[in-house]
Structure formats: structure tokens, C-alpha cells
Motif scaffolding. Structure first.
Motif, mmCIF file in Angstrom:
data_model
loop_
_atom_site.group_PDB
_atom_site.id
_atom_site.type_symbol
_atom_site.label_atom_id
_atom_site.label_comp_id
_atom_site.label_asym_id
_atom_site.label_seq_id
_atom_site.Cartn_x
_atom_site.Cartn_y
_atom_site.Cartn_z
ATOM 1 N N TYR A 1 0.849 -1.195 0.000
ATOM 2 C CA TYR A 1 0.000 0.000 0.000
ATOM 3 C C TYR A 1 0.885 1.246 0.000
ATOM 4 O O TYR A 1 1.782 1.373 0.816
ATOM 5 N N LEU A 2 0.625 2.127 -0.989
ATOM 6 C CA LEU A 2 1.377 3.377 -1.062
ATOM 7 C C LEU A 2 0.416 4.531 -1.289
ATOM 8 O O LEU A 2 -0.566 4.388 -2.005
ATOM 9 N N VAL A 3 0.765 5.655 -0.689
ATOM 10 C CA VAL A 3 0.052 6.904 -0.959
ATOM 11 C C VAL A 3 1.103 7.923 -1.385
ATOM 12 O O VAL A 3 2.059 8.175 -0.645
ATOM 13 N N LYS A 4 0.930 8.476 -2.577
ATOM 14 C CA LYS A 4 1.906 9.416 -3.118
ATOM 15 C C LYS A 4 1.194 10.692 -3.580
ATOM 16 O O LYS A 4 -0.007 10.695 -3.843
ATOM 17 N N ARG A 5 1.953 11.745 -3.670
ATOM 18 C CA ARG A 5 1.403 13.022 -4.112
ATOM 19 C C ARG A 5 1.578 13.172 -5.626
ATOM 20 O O ARG A 5 2.518 12.637 -6.219
ATOM 21 N N THR A 6 0.682 13.918 -6.214
ATOM 22 C CA THR A 6 0.765 14.225 -7.639
ATOM 23 C C THR A 6 2.132 14.830 -7.950
ATOM 24 O O THR A 6 2.607 15.713 -7.242
ATOM 25 N N SER B 1 0.082 -4.263 -5.531
ATOM 26 C CA SER B 1 0.435 -3.019 -4.828
ATOM 27 C C SER B 1 -0.669 -2.006 -5.075
ATOM 28 O O SER B 1 -0.951 -1.662 -6.221
ATOM 29 N N TRP B 2 -1.283 -1.567 -3.973
ATOM 30 C CA TRP B 2 -2.325 -0.546 -4.063
ATOM 31 C C TRP B 2 -1.658 0.815 -4.033
ATOM 32 O O TRP B 2 -1.026 1.189 -3.067
ATOM 33 N N LEU B 3 -1.812 1.572 -5.101
ATOM 34 C CA LEU B 3 -1.240 2.914 -5.168
ATOM 35 C C LEU B 3 -2.353 3.940 -5.213
ATOM 36 O O LEU B 3 -3.244 3.867 -6.058
ATOM 37 N N THR B 4 -2.278 4.884 -4.291
ATOM 38 C CA THR B 4 -3.207 6.014 -4.302
ATOM 39 C C THR B 4 -2.398 7.273 -4.541
ATOM 40 O O THR B 4 -1.431 7.533 -3.822
#
Lengths: 118, 120
Positions: A10-15, A113-116
Motif C-alpha cells: 500500500y502506497l500513498v503518493k502526491r501528484t 500493490s495498491w497505489l493512491t
């Protein structure tokens, strides 16, 4: 048993960020793949690699690149992440003896892999 | 281009009953593989069954069997004696060689999936 490991579940990334998704397989497979999975669209092929340092574009390569410096590792790179790249990414591998028909021909997948991208 | 169509986005079946998931594909190739993959809620994709196009006999794996109709380009999956653990997304997939002009690599195309719910 074949093991395909995706290091980040699980990842959370910025534009605009650069994102690396790593995949490792432990069976000396020649072919490795990156897919993205979206509801109603199934699995769509982004890139695949048939050998070290060799790669081919899949159906939706725009916005992505890949790296295969070692046989066991295939990385997916989002050069500048955008919100429309929010998805589940699946890595897969298979052996390739150079012919289509052989015993045990199958594709092995990682857990995803869940990417948001926000 | 190869395409794979799964026309049933969702299905349900009572436990112990039989259910059939449909899959059609389009190709001009004569040699290819067909697969059914299962993706349970854990998201790990698992091979259910595969069929070589040159084999006329339908593949069978325990409770899972296929009805392969090459002329009709149809590859349906039958699940007998459905169990709660069969609840998952099922994907049909097609593999063929791209041909020597494309390096002879095998490309795999997936359908959009059928969500199967087994009801107790």
C-alpha cells in the motif's frame, strides 16, 4: 513454489512524485510483466520484459517506464504520478523456454500493490 | 489484436450448486493457451485451469472444468459443487505468440472479470 514478491502493498503518493514499484521473483523466470487492475477494466498490460535489460510496451505504457537490471527484479516507474494512476498494480512472471506449448506454462502473480495518488 | 470478453460482470450461486462462467475471445492465431485465474478477496491471483488450443479434450481440475469450443472461440468455466471458498473474481486469459516480427514473445490478454458470490 514460485514466489513473486511486490515489496510495497500500500502506497500513498502526491501528484508529481516519482514512484517506484518493485517486484522480485525467485524462480529464474525470463518473462516479467506489470499490469494494472481497475474495476470493470480487468487487467491491462503496462510493460513486459523478456530478458534482462529488454522490455516491450504493453497496451497502456503512457506515463510509465520500467527497469530490469537483474533477471529477478522488474521495477515499474511512474515518472510523475497523476491521480489517474491510482490503481492496483500486479507484477507477474513466467518461464520461457522459447516455445508456446510446454508443460507448466503459466503466469505467476504477486499479491499486488495498491497505489493512491492524491 | 486479441480480445477477451467476459459478458457476466457478476454472478451468484448457491453452495453445492453448479455455475458456468462464460468467456469468448477473438484471434486470428491458431496456436494459443487459454487460462482461468481466480482472485479471492486476498487479491492473490491463482491459476484455476488452462487449456492448450490444439487439444480437443476439455481440461478438468477436480471441481473445475472447461467447455472449449475452438470454432466458436468460446472458453467457459464450470464449477461443480460450489464452495464458499470459490467466492472470488474470475478472469479468463489468452496467451499467444506475437510472431517473429515482434520477437516471438508471448503476450497475455485478460478479460474484465466475473465476480462470483457463493451463497450459503
Amino acid at each position: 513454489d514460485v514466489k513473486v514478491t511486490q515489496s510495497s502493498r500500500y502506497l500513498v503518493k502526491r501528484t508529481g512524485e516519482k514512484v517506484f514499484l518493485e517486484c522480485v521473483q525467485d524462480m529464474d523466470h525470463e518473462n516479467m510483466f506489470w499490469y494494472r487492475q481497475d474495476p470493470g477494466l480487468g487487467l491491462r498490460l503496462i510493460y513486459f520484459s523478456y530478458d534482462v535489460k529488454m522490455k516491450e510496451k504493453g497496451d497502456i505504457p503512457e506515463g510509465y517506464s520500467v527497469s530490469r537490471e537483474k533477471k529477478e527484479r522488474f521495477s515499474l516507474i511512474l515518472e510523475s504520478a497523476s491521480t489517474n494512476q491510482t490503481s492496483m498494480y500486479l507484477c507477474a512472471s513466467r518461464t520461457d523456454p522459447g516455445q508456446l506449448f510446454f508443460s507448466g506454462n503459466t503466469i505467476y502473480f504477486g499479491e499486488g500493490s495498491w497505489l493512491t495518488v492524491v | 489484436a486479441q480480445t477477451v470478453t467476459q459478458s457476466q460482470p457478476e454472478m451468484s450461486v448457491q453452495e453445492a450448486e453448479t455455475v458456468t462462467l462464460s468467456c469468448t475471445y477473438d484471434t486470428s492465431e491458431n496456436n494459443y493457451y487459454l487460462f482461468w485465474y481466480k482472485q479471492p478477496p486476498s487479491r492473490q491471483m491463482i491459476l484455476v485451469i488452462r487449456q492448450e488450443a490444439y487439444k480437443q479434450q476439455n481440461a478438468t481440475e477436480n471441481r473445475f472444468s472447461v467447455n472449449f469450443q475452438k470454432a466458436a472461440k468460446s472458453f467457459s468455466l464450470k464449477i461443480s459443487d460450489s464452495q464458499l471458498g470459490d467466492t472470488a473474481m474470475y478472469f479468463c486469459a489468452f496467451m499467444t505468440s506475437l510472431g517473429m516480427n515482434s520477437g516471438g514473445y508471448q503476450k497475455v490478454t485478460f478479460g474484465t472479470g466475473t465476480k462470483l458470490q457463493v451463497i450459503p
